[in-house]
Write an enzyme that holds these catalytic residues in place. Structure first.
Site, short mmCIF file in Angstrom:
data_model
loop_
_atom_site.label_atom_id
_atom_site.label_comp_id
_atom_site.label_asym_id
_atom_site.label_seq_id
_atom_site.Cartn_x
_atom_site.Cartn_y
_atom_site.Cartn_z
N GLU A 41 0.84 -1.20 0.00
CA GLU A 41 0.00 0.00 0.00
C GLU A 41 0.87 1.25 0.00
O GLU A 41 0.52 2.26 -0.59
CB GLU A 41 -0.94 0.02 1.22
N CYS A 50 -6.39 6.52 -5.56
CA CYS A 50 -5.67 5.30 -5.93
C CYS A 50 -5.94 5.00 -7.41
O CYS A 50 -6.77 5.65 -8.04
CB CYS A 50 -6.10 4.14 -5.04
#
Length: 188
Positions: A41, A50
């Site tokens: 992540e 994202c």
């Protein structure tokens, strides 16, 4: 809510946790799962979108994971990011634990938590990864993980690397230092 309700609720939750601990070997979020999540992540202290277009902050925290909601311009500290990671991973572990019908190792659970953290518990529930686990077909789990490498229809190199690492941890290979620990119990 009244203070009495809060006290009763907390006592009931604590009693449930104690009962669970006495009746089964609880699958906790261990360092192997957190390390995988941190590694893939990454840490971003400023909110960003994202690759799937979702507002994200910290170690992959999104509004869907739970409070707080993530908004443009939001900034958090490293300490807040770590707290969010642990809370989000614990929610994922709690969500997927009852879905797992086989005894699995802590390493295997760590890999599954990382996978479910990334795809979400509902996608995990429908996945061929979970079907392979519950069928006891552990040798096929790495192959099943390798199918989950797309976001918005695009194959992402980062997801290819993440699934390979999760597969290695699941198999107890180097790169997933959790190894083959004592079994963790799923639903019996």
């Amino acid at each position: 809510l009244s203070p009495w309700f809060r006290i009763i609720f907390v006592r009931q939750v604590a009693a449930t946790w104690r009962d669970d601990a006495q009746t089964e070997n609880i699958m906790d979020v261990d360092d192997a799962a957190l390390d995988l999540i941190r590694r893939f992540e990454g840490l971003r202290l400023d909110a960003y979108r994202c690759p799937a277009g979702v507002w994200t902050i910290g170690y992959g925290h999104t509004e869907a994971a739970g409070p707080p909601p993530v908004r443009a311009g939001q900034r958090i500290t490293r300490h807040e990011a770590e707290r969010l990671l642990r809370a989000d991973a614990a929610r994922v572990a709690q969500a997927i634990r009852p879905m797992i019908a086989r005894d699995i190792s802590r390493a295997q659970f760590a890999a599954l938590v990382s996978f479910a953290f990334n795809v979400g518990p509902e996608a995990f529930r429908r996945s061929s990864v979970l079907k392979a686990v519950n069928a006891g077909d552990f040798e096929r789990v790495p192959q099943r993980l390798a199918l989950w490498v797309k976001a918005d229809g695009r194959t992402l190199p980062g997801l290819i690397r993440r699934r390979a690492a999760e597969a290695a941890v699941f198999a107890g290979e180097a790169g997933g230092e959790a190894g083959r620990a004592e079994p963790a119990r799923g639903k019996t």
